[in-house]
Design an enzyme around this catalytic site. Structure first.
Site, PDB file in Angstrom:
ATOM      1  N   LYS A 115     -18.528 -26.861   0.247  1.00 31.09           N
ATOM      2  CA  LYS A 115     -19.102 -26.190  -0.927  1.00 31.09           C
ATOM      3  C   LYS A 115     -18.776 -24.705  -0.895  1.00 31.09           C
ATOM      4  O   LYS A 115     -18.397 -24.116  -1.915  1.00 31.09           O
ATOM      5  CB  LYS A 115     -20.627 -26.406  -0.975  1.00 31.09           C
ATOM      6  CG  LYS A 115     -21.013 -27.806  -1.424  1.00 31.09           C
ATOM      7  CD  LYS A 115     -22.482 -28.128  -1.182  1.00 31.09           C
ATOM      8  CE  LYS A 115     -22.755 -29.591  -1.518  1.00 31.09           C
ATOM      9  NZ  LYS A 115     -24.075 -30.056  -1.073  1.00 31.09           N
ATOM     10  N   GLN A 128     -29.641 -27.881   1.152  1.00 35.27           N
ATOM     11  CA  GLN A 128     -28.955 -29.114   1.543  1.00 35.27           C
ATOM     12  C   GLN A 128     -29.965 -30.140   2.078  1.00 35.27           C
ATOM     13  O   GLN A 128     -30.769 -29.825   2.959  1.00 35.27           O
ATOM     14  CB  GLN A 128     -27.901 -28.784   2.620  1.00 35.27           C
ATOM     15  CG  GLN A 128     -27.057 -29.962   3.064  1.00 35.27           C
ATOM     16  CD  GLN A 128     -26.137 -30.487   1.972  1.00 35.27           C
ATOM     17  OE1 GLN A 128     -25.522 -29.726   1.240  1.00 35.27           O
ATOM     18  NE2 GLN A 128     -26.055 -31.798   1.853  1.00 35.27           N
ATOM     19  N   ASP A 164     -28.662 -28.005  -8.233  1.00 37.78           N
ATOM     20  CA  ASP A 164     -28.643 -29.432  -7.879  1.00 37.78           C
ATOM     21  C   ASP A 164     -29.343 -30.273  -8.946  1.00 37.78           C
ATOM     22  O   ASP A 164     -29.211 -31.496  -8.965  1.00 37.78           O
ATOM     23  CB  ASP A 164     -29.344 -29.647  -6.524  1.00 37.78           C
ATOM     24  CG  ASP A 164     -28.369 -29.999  -5.414  1.00 37.78           C
ATOM     25  OD1 ASP A 164     -27.225 -30.381  -5.712  1.00 37.78           O
ATOM     26  OD2 ASP A 164     -28.778 -29.897  -4.234  1.00 37.78           O
TER      27      ASP A 164
END
Ligand code: NAP
Length: 288
Positions: A54, A98, A121
């Protein structure tokens, strides 16, 4: 019939290029680049690889990449304090914590602490609710990427029979909302579903997001269906190594499906590309 194999890598590269071009325009207009900050807790090797990728792709798109690595022993209060600080940091447009988080941390509470405007997200209840009610939202990246692949294969999805296998907040539920918004007729299957094979046999669109290697058998597939395999399962091979495989029996489905995503190289690359796109969207909304 032999299915067309959907090239997720190529599609993701095209999306990343288009995001990078738009980022350049953003920089010209606003004098700064959009910023994505990732928080990694603990030392799960798979998570570390995702976070590294990422960061690399964020920089390649011309954005600012931030990273915070915290030990697995970090307290919930410390993690929440970091999220609150990132919420208040004007240089940060997107925050991604994460998953999975260590068991002593309440992941739902952490996700709900992220400013919904920076929730790239798309896991915050506000964004989930906005998606479910048809309002503009930051939408989870994996189902967003799946929808792009499905629309490119099938065009107009109105009236199409869609089956989603899996009802997670990350993939299955937002996928259902996205397909419903495109006027597909949506069925969601899960571990208590009776006669999964019968549901698959009716579906013109199958999205498998379960985590069980080759759960979906090739001979279940309706001829011509568009099959999107989200599953990422690491299995042992005869030579003592491991390889990634999906939730669909790819070789068995190939002669029946109209389109199919491979694993790897299908949905996976789309996820990070959609994360970049979400970060740009969040940045634009914050300066608007
Ligand atoms: P998850 O939260 O574990 O959810 C799995 C879902 O599958 C659950 O809803 C579960 O039903 C259902 N299920 C379990 N056994 C089943 C069965 N026998 N028949 C039908 N449904 C069954 O998983 P997730 O986070 O959505 O991820 C799913 C898979 O996608 C995993 O392999 C993951 O690694 C992969 N993934 C890939 C990407 C990517 O970028 N490529 C991104 C995210 C996830 P219940 O709700 O009844 O338990």
């Amino acid at each position: 019939m032999t299915a067309s194999i959907i090239d997720g890598k190529a599609r993701a590269a095209a999306l990343r290029n288009s995001v990078a071009a738009d980022v350049a325009g953003f920089v010209t207009r606003h004098g700064r680049a959009p910023g994505l900050t990732v928080v990694l807790v603990g030392d799960d090797p798979a998570s570390a690889v995702y976070v590294r990728n990422k960061g690399r792709e964020t920089l390649a798109a011309g954005m600012v990449s931030g990273e915070h690595r915290l030990p697995a022993s970090v307290s919930q209060a410390e993690l929440l304090a970091l999220v609150v600080a990132l919420n208040a940091d004007d240089t940060v447009d997107g925050i991604l914590v994460q998953l999975p988080l260590p068991v002593h941390i309440d992941a739902d509470r952490v996700l709900a602490t992220i400013d919904p405007a920076k929730d790239v997200d798309g896991f915050h209840p506000v964004n989930a609710g906005r998606l479910a009610t048809g309002l503009d939202a930051l939408v989870p990246c994996t189902p967003t990427g799946c929808l792009m692949l499905i629309e490119e294969a099938l065009g107009n999805l109105g009236g199409k029979e869609a089956l989603i296998i899996g009802r997670s907040n990350i993939v299955g539920k937002p996928m259902a909302a996205l397909l419903l918004a495109k006027s597909a007729t949506v069925t969601i299957a899960h571990s208590r579903t009776v006669d999964l094979a019968g549901h698959v046999a009716r579906a013109q669109i199958v999205v498998a997001a379960v985590g069980i290697p080759h759960l979906v058998r090739g001979d279940w597939i309706r001829p011509g269906a568009c099959v999107i395999d989200v599953g990422m399962n690491r299995i042992a091979t005869a030579d003592g190594k491991t390889r990634l495989t999906g939730d669909v029996d790819f070789d068995g489905a190939l002669p029946r499906a109209g389109w199919i995503t491979p694993v790897p190289g299908g949905v996976g690359p789309m996820t990070i590309a959609c994360l970049l796109s979400n970060t740009l969207k969040a940045a634009r909304a914050r300066v608007a």
